[in-house]
Scaffold this active site. Structure first.
Site, PDB file in Angstrom:
ATOM      1  N   LYS A 266       0.838  -1.208   0.000  1.00 33.26           N
ATOM      2  CA  LYS A 266       0.000   0.000   0.000  1.00 33.26           C
ATOM      3  C   LYS A 266       0.869   1.253   0.000  1.00 33.26           C
ATOM      4  CE  LYS A 266      -1.754   1.693   4.014  1.00 33.26           C
ATOM      5  NZ  LYS A 266      -1.408   3.112   4.198  1.00 33.26           N
ATOM      6  N   ASN A 267       1.870   1.267   0.879  1.00 35.05           N
ATOM      7  CA  ASN A 267       2.649   2.494   1.050  1.00 35.05           C
ATOM      8  C   ASN A 267       3.654   2.720  -0.074  1.00 35.05           C
ATOM      9  OD1 ASN A 267       1.111   3.013   3.217  1.00 35.05           O
ATOM     10  ND2 ASN A 267       2.656   2.504   4.760  1.00 35.05           N
TER      11      ASN A 267
ATOM     12  N   ARG B 212      -4.729  10.528   3.858  1.00 40.69           N
ATOM     13  CA  ARG B 212      -3.680  11.485   4.134  1.00 40.69           C
ATOM     14  C   ARG B 212      -2.514  11.406   3.153  1.00 40.69           C
ATOM     15  NH1 ARG B 212       0.364  12.697   6.876  1.00 40.69           N
ATOM     16  NH2 ARG B 212       0.268  14.539   8.196  1.00 40.69           N
TER      17      ARG B 212
ATOM     18  N   ASP C  68      -5.280  12.555  12.595  1.00 36.49           N
ATOM     19  CA  ASP C  68      -6.029  11.321  12.429  1.00 36.49           C
ATOM     20  C   ASP C  68      -6.062  10.586  13.739  1.00 36.49           C
ATOM     21  OD1 ASP C  68      -3.599  10.102  12.656  1.00 36.49           O
ATOM     22  OD2 ASP C  68      -3.360   9.805  10.512  1.00 36.49           O
TER      23      ASP C  68
ATOM     24  N   ASP D 203       4.182   0.676  12.236  1.00 39.11           N
ATOM     25  CA  ASP D 203       3.015  -0.082  11.760  1.00 39.11           C
ATOM     26  C   ASP D 203       3.008  -1.523  12.283  1.00 39.11           C
ATOM     27  OD1 ASP D 203       1.759   1.886   9.831  1.00 39.11           O
ATOM     28  OD2 ASP D 203       3.818   1.845   9.157  1.00 39.11           O
TER      29      ASP D 203
HETATM   30  N1  EPU Z   1       6.492  14.452  10.760  1.00 42.86           N
HETATM   31  C1  EPU Z   1       6.596  15.786  11.067  1.00 42.86           C
HETATM   32  N2  EPU Z   1       6.604  16.688  10.052  1.00 42.86           N
HETATM   33  C2  EPU Z   1       6.517  16.324   8.753  1.00 42.86           C
HETATM   34  C3  EPU Z   1       6.407  14.952   8.433  1.00 42.86           C
HETATM   35  C4  EPU Z   1       6.406  14.043   9.467  1.00 42.86           C
HETATM   36  O1  EPU Z   1       6.692  16.167  12.228  1.00 42.86           O
HETATM   37  O2  EPU Z   1       6.546  17.199   7.880  1.00 42.86           O
HETATM   38  C5  EPU Z   1       6.518  13.468  11.835  1.00 42.86           C
HETATM   39  C6  EPU Z   1       5.190  12.715  11.919  1.00 42.86           C
HETATM   40  O3  EPU Z   1       4.235  13.424  12.676  1.00 42.86           O
HETATM   41  C7  EPU Z   1       5.622  11.440  12.582  1.00 42.86           C
HETATM   42  C8  EPU Z   1       7.019  11.195  11.983  1.00 42.86           C
HETATM   43  O4  EPU Z   1       7.454  12.463  11.524  1.00 42.86           O
HETATM   44  O5  EPU Z   1       5.760  11.619  13.950  1.00 42.86           O
HETATM   45  C9  EPU Z   1       7.066  10.183  10.855  1.00 42.86           C
HETATM   46  O6  EPU Z   1       6.153  10.501   9.835  1.00 42.86           O
HETATM   47  P1  EPU Z   1       6.384  10.117   8.311  1.00 42.86           P
HETATM   48  O7  EPU Z   1       6.354  11.358   7.509  1.00 42.86           O
HETATM   49  O8  EPU Z   1       7.582   9.222   8.178  1.00 42.86           O
HETATM   50  O9  EPU Z   1       5.091   9.250   8.001  1.00 42.86           O
HETATM   51  P2  EPU Z   1       4.122   9.333   6.759  1.00 42.86           P
HETATM   52  O10 EPU Z   1       4.903   9.471   5.499  1.00 42.86           O
HETATM   53  O11 EPU Z   1       3.049  10.313   7.036  1.00 42.86           O
HETATM   54  C10 EPU Z   1       4.180   6.754   6.320  1.00 42.86           C
HETATM   55  C11 EPU Z   1       3.176   5.650   6.204  1.00 42.86           C
HETATM   56  C12 EPU Z   1       2.610   5.303   7.562  1.00 42.86           C
HETATM   57  C13 EPU Z   1       3.738   4.932   8.495  1.00 42.86           C
HETATM   58  C14 EPU Z   1       4.777   6.067   8.545  1.00 42.86           C
HETATM   59  C15 EPU Z   1       5.993   5.730   9.366  1.00 42.86           C
HETATM   60  C16 EPU Z   1       2.228   5.993   4.025  1.00 42.86           C
HETATM   61  C17 EPU Z   1       1.030   6.318   3.219  1.00 42.86           C
HETATM   62  N3  EPU Z   1       2.092   6.057   5.345  1.00 42.86           N
HETATM   63  O12 EPU Z   1       3.470   7.892   6.807  1.00 42.86           O
HETATM   64  O13 EPU Z   1       1.767   4.165   7.367  1.00 42.86           O
HETATM   65  O14 EPU Z   1       3.233   4.684   9.779  1.00 42.86           O
HETATM   66  O15 EPU Z   1       5.222   6.361   7.198  1.00 42.86           O
HETATM   67  O16 EPU Z   1       6.669   4.645   8.837  1.00 42.86           O
HETATM   68  O17 EPU Z   1       3.278   5.656   3.474  1.00 42.86           O
HETATM   69  C18 EPU Z   1      -0.230   2.923   7.440  1.00 42.86           C
HETATM   70  O18 EPU Z   1       0.194   2.265   6.497  1.00 42.86           O
HETATM   71  O19 EPU Z   1      -1.274   2.616   8.040  1.00 42.86           O
HETATM   72  C19 EPU Z   1       0.506   4.105   7.884  1.00 42.86           C
HETATM   73  C20 EPU Z   1      -0.005   4.969   8.724  1.00 42.86           C
END
Ligand code: EPU
Length: 432
Positions: free
Chosen positions: A38-39, A108, A132, A320
Site C-alpha cells: 500500500k505504502n 492522508r 487522524d 506499523d
Molecule cells: N512528521 C513531522 N513533520 C513532517 C512529516 C512528518 O513532524 O513534515 C513526523 C510525523 O508526525 C511522525 C514522523 O514524523 O511523527 C514520521 O512521519 P512520516 O512522515 O515518516 O510518516 P508518513 O509518510 O506520514 C508513512 C506511512 C505510515 C507509516 C509512517 C511511518 C504511508 C502512506 N504512510 O506515513 O503508514 O506509519 O510512514 O513509517 O506511506 C499505514 O500504512 O497505516 C501508515 C499509517
C-alpha cells in the site's frame, strides 16, 4: 471510471458499515499470498503525474486506498483503469494541479502529489490533511524541503499552495527521516535544475521502490534506500511499466497471526530482507522464520516469550508493526515494554485490547504489556488500519467471539483479509 472508495470489485468502502467476527483458531496451516505494498503503490500512482503518457503498474493490491488515490488522479484529469492486480494510468499533457479536501480527508497520503505537481506544472494546491486517529501529523518537513528547492509555499483557506517557475537543486537536511517528506522532495527534485542531496532521508523499501520507478522513467537518483539520496535533475521523464514491491506490513500481520494462534505458514512473495528486524524480534519471542523460495516461512508454538519493543524509522521496527506486536505480547509469557517513537498518540487500540482481557498500562509513549494465558472475546472497534488488523488477530487467541466493528478501516490496507486468514484455518467471518 473509478467511484470513490470502491475496490476493483466495486465494493464500497465508505467506513463503519462492516464488522468481523473472530473465534478462537489455530494452529494455522498453509500459505498466504502477500500483495503489493500500500505504502508504495500510492506513491507510484502519484509519480505518474511527472510525465505525460501511458503507465502500467503490476502487483497492485485491491484495497480501498488505491481506489481513493485513483479518484484523486481522475480529479486531476488522469485516466485510471483497474484490471486483475494491474492498473493502467494515462497521464495527459495538462492536469488540474489540485488535491481537494474531500479526498485528502479520506486519505492522508494524498499529500504526496504536492512534489510531482509542483515539479511538472510549477504549481500545486493540496488541502492540508487534518490529524487522524493516531494524533497530529504535521507536514512542515515536506514544505521546508520544497522551499529549499526554490518553491514559494503558502497557506490559504485550508490549502497548501506551492509555486515555482523552475525548481533548483539544493541540499535538503531533514530533521527526521520522514517517509512522506522524503518522497515529496524526491519527486520534486527529479525535474529540478541541478543537483539535490537529501540528507537524513527515509530508507524504507517503499521509498526505494519509488526511486526505482523514477529511475526507469529517466530520473537520475543515487542512494535511495540509504540516508543520503543524490538526484541529478533531468529536463523530462517518460512513462514506464513497474511491479509494486511486496507489502512487508501485510506480511507482518499474518506473521503475527501465526505467533498468536500458533502453526506453520508460508508468506508467499514476502521479502525477508525487508523484514529483518521484525524476524529477529519474533525470533526472540520464540518463533522460527526463514526465507522460503519466494517468501518467508514461519512457525510458532504458543505461548511466545515477552520482549521489549521500540519503534524506529527503517531499518528499525516499524511503527506499523507495533499494534501487531502488542497483540502478540498480550498473550505471551512475561512482561514487555513497548515504546512508540514516531506517533505520539498511537496507543488507542490498547483500550480495546484491555476490553478483551489484556493487561496493558500505557503512559505517554510507553506501554507495559503483561501477557495473559488467554484473552476473552468482546465487541471492539477498529480505530485505524493496523490496529484493526491487530484486534482481529488477537481474537484468534480469545475465548468466545470477538466482534471487530468498523472493519472497513482494515479494507483500506488489506486485500481479502478474511479470505487470506480463513485459507490457513482461522475462524473469521465478515458481516455487513
Ligand atoms: N512528521 C513531522 N513533520 C513532517 C512529516 C512528518 O513532524 O513534515 C513526523 C510525523 O508526525 C511522525 C514522523 O514524523 O511523527 C514520521 O512521519 P512520516 O512522515 O515518516 O510518516 P508518513 O509518510 O506520514 C508513512 C506511512 C505510515 C507509516 C509512517 C511511518 C504511508 C502512506 N504512510 O506515513 O503508514 O506509519 O510512514 O513509517 O506511506 C499505514 O500504512 O497505516 C501508515 C499509517
Amino acid at each position: 471510471m473509478m467511484r470513490p472508495g470502491t475496490g476493483r470489485d466495486g465494493r464500497e468502502h465508505t467506513g463503519g458499515v462492516s464488522s468481523l467476527i473472530v473465534r478462537p483458531s489455530g494452529p494455522l496451516q498453509g500459505a498466504i499470498p502477500i500483495g503489493g505494498a500500500k505504502n508504495s503503490v500510492l506513491k507510484l500512482m502519484a509519480a505518474t503525474v511527472l510525465a505525460e503518457g501511458d503507465y502500467v503498474l503490476r502487483n497492485v493490491p485491491d484495497i480501498a486506498d488505491v481506489g481513493w488515490m485513483g479518484e484523486l488522479l481522475e480529479h486531476m484529469g488522469l485516466t485510471v483503469e483497474r484490471g486483475d492486480h494491474e492498473m493502467a494510468i494515462h497521464s495527459p499533457a495538462d492536469v488540474t494541479p489540485e488535491a481537494p479536501y474531500e479526498l485528502v480527508e479520506k486519505m492522508r497520503a494524498s499529500i504526496v502529489v504536492l512534489g510531482p505537481l509542483l515539479a511538472r506544472f510549477g504549481e500545486a494546491r493540496v488541502a492540508l490533511p487534518g490529524g487522524d486517529d493516531f494524533g497530529s501529523r504535521p507536514i512542515d518537513m515536506h514544505l521546508k524541503a520544497l522551499e529549499a528547492l526554490g518553491a514559494e509555499v503558502g497557506m490559504e483557506h485550508g490549502y497548501v499552495t506551492a509555486r515555482a517557475a523552475q525548481l533548483t537543486g539544493a541540499r535538503i537536511l531533514l530533521e527526521f527521516p520522514s517517509v512522506g517528506a522524503t518522497e515529496n522532495a524526491l519527486m520534486a527534485a527529479v525535474l529540478a535544475k541541478g543537483t539535490t542531496v537529501i540528507d537524513n532521508a527515509a530508507r524504507e523499501p517503499e521509498l526505494a521502490d519509488l526511486a526505482t520507478l523514477l529511475n526507469r522513467m529517466g530520473a537520475q537518483i543515487r542512494g535511495a534506500g540509504s540516508s543520503t539520496i543524490t538526484v541529478e535533475g533531468v529536463e523530462s521523464l517518460h512513462p514506464v511499466e513497474h511491479t509494486v514491491v511486496a507489502d512487508r506490513i501485510e506480511a507482518a500481520t499474518y506473521l503475527a497471526a501465526v505467533g498468536i494462534a500458533g502453526g506453520e505458514v508460508t508468506l508467499q512473495g514476502a521479502v525477508p530482507d525487508h523484514m529483518t528486524m521484525l524476524v529477529q524480534k519474533v525470533g526472540e519471542m520464540g518463533m522460527r522464520c526463514s526465507p522460503d523460495g519466494g517468501g518467508l516461512w514461519a512457525l510458532a508454538r504458543p505461548p511466545l516469550r515477552s520482549v521489549d519493543v521500540s519503534t524506529l524509522p527503517y531499518p528499525g521496527l516499524a511503527t506499523d508493526y507495533k499494534p501487531l506486536l502488542v497483540a502478540m505480547l498480550a498473550v505471551a509469557d512475561g512482561v514487555g515494554i513497548v515504546t512508540e517513537n514516531l506517533f505520539a498518540g498511537r496507543f488507542r487500540y490498547v483500550d480495546e485490547l484491555v476490553r478483551m482481557g489484556a493487561d496493558i498500562r500505557t503512559e505517554s509513549h510507553h506501554a507495559v504489556v503483561r501477557g495473559v494465558p488467554r484473552l476473552s472475546g468482546a465487541p471492539v472497534r477498529a480505530p485505524d488500519i493496523r490496529a484493526g488488523a491487530a484486534l482481529a488477530i488477537a481474537g484468534l487467541a480469545a475465548e468466545g467471539e470477538t466482534v471487530v466493528a468498523d472493519a472497513d478501516h482494515i479494507d483500506r490496507g488489506y486485500e481479502d483479509f478474511v479470505g487470506k486468514l480463513t485459507a490457513v484455518g482461522a475462524d473469521v467471518e465478515r458481516i455487513d
